[in-house]
Design a protein around this motif. Structure first.
Motif, short mmCIF file in Angstrom:
data_model
loop_
_atom_site.label_atom_id
_atom_site.label_comp_id
_atom_site.label_asym_id
_atom_site.label_seq_id
_atom_site.Cartn_x
_atom_site.Cartn_y
_atom_site.Cartn_z
N TRP A 35 0.83 -1.21 0.00
CA TRP A 35 0.00 0.00 0.00
C TRP A 35 0.86 1.26 0.00
O TRP A 35 0.45 2.29 -0.51
N LEU A 40 -3.68 4.60 -3.96
CA LEU A 40 -4.86 4.05 -3.32
C LEU A 40 -6.15 4.70 -3.81
O LEU A 40 -7.16 4.02 -3.98
N THR A 45 -9.68 3.06 -2.80
CA THR A 45 -9.62 2.81 -1.36
C THR A 45 -8.83 3.91 -0.67
O THR A 45 -8.44 4.89 -1.31
N THR A 46 -8.59 3.75 0.62
CA THR A 46 -7.92 4.77 1.40
C THR A 46 -6.72 4.20 2.15
O THR A 46 -6.63 2.98 2.36
N ARG A 49 -7.81 2.37 5.35
CA ARG A 49 -8.25 0.98 5.15
C ARG A 49 -7.05 0.07 4.87
O ARG A 49 -6.97 -1.04 5.38
N ALA A 50 -6.12 0.53 4.05
CA ALA A 50 -4.95 -0.29 3.69
C ALA A 50 -4.06 -0.55 4.91
O ALA A 50 -3.43 -1.60 4.99
N LEU A 55 -6.05 -5.92 1.17
CA LEU A 55 -7.14 -5.57 0.27
C LEU A 55 -7.05 -6.35 -1.03
O LEU A 55 -5.95 -6.59 -1.55
N ILE A 57 -8.69 -5.93 -4.78
CA ILE A 57 -9.49 -5.11 -5.69
C ILE A 57 -9.69 -5.93 -6.95
O ILE A 57 -8.73 -6.25 -7.66
N HIS A 62 -14.25 -3.46 -7.32
CA HIS A 62 -14.81 -3.75 -5.99
C HIS A 62 -13.67 -4.08 -5.02
O HIS A 62 -12.80 -4.89 -5.34
N VAL A 63 -13.70 -3.45 -3.86
CA VAL A 63 -12.66 -3.63 -2.85
C VAL A 63 -13.17 -4.52 -1.72
O VAL A 63 -14.20 -4.24 -1.12
N GLY A 65 -11.79 -6.48 1.93
CA GLY A 65 -10.71 -6.36 2.89
C GLY A 65 -10.71 -7.49 3.91
O GLY A 65 -11.72 -8.14 4.14
#
Length: 130
Positions: A35, A40, A45-46, A49-50, A55, A57, A62-63, A65
């Motif tokens: 990440w 990201l 994503t962010t 979150r990472a 993750l 994707i 679509h992500v 986790g």
């Protein structure tokens, strides 16, 4: 949307890096990226979150986790791995997988292959410089 699925992980964590080395042996076409080196926002994503979970994707963007990401990775591989991924996604098993994933993630600094970064609280771990 991506050309192929992307597996995003914590590149500063030795346990995570060793786990990803096992994942790349699976029969699945994917891009693997820490990440800290990933765009990201482009992946949908962010950083928050990472930092919290691995993750996955998919090609549609679509992500997923945590344990769900691992299950999606397995489902993308050929049998027998895909069967394990479907089992891990089943309602009762999913709850156990989520619990197990969270325990491992929260205790990764105690597991083999850790680095000093794994022992720091998430908000104190090294950040990407790029």
């Amino acid at each position: 949307m991506t050309e192929r699925p992307v597996l995003v992980y914590d590149g500063d964590c030795g346990f995570c890096t060793r786990s990803v080395r096992l994942a790349v042996r699976l029969p699945v076409r994917m891009r693997v990226q820490p990440w800290q080196e990933a765009d990201l926002a482009q992946l949908g994503t962010t950083e928050e979150r990472a930092r919290h979970e691995v993750l996955w994707i998919d090609r549609s963007g679509h992500v997923s986790g945590g344990a769900a990401a691992v299950a999606e990775l397995l489902k993308a591989a050929r049998a027998p791995w895909s069967v394990l991924g479907r089992i891990a996604s089943a309602p009762l098993v999913r709850n156990l997988a989520d619990f197990t994933y969270r325990w491992v993630a929260d205790n990764r600094h105690r597991l083999p292959g850790t680095t000093p970064a794994c022992q720091l609280p998430p908000d104190q771990r090294p950040r990407s410089t790029g």
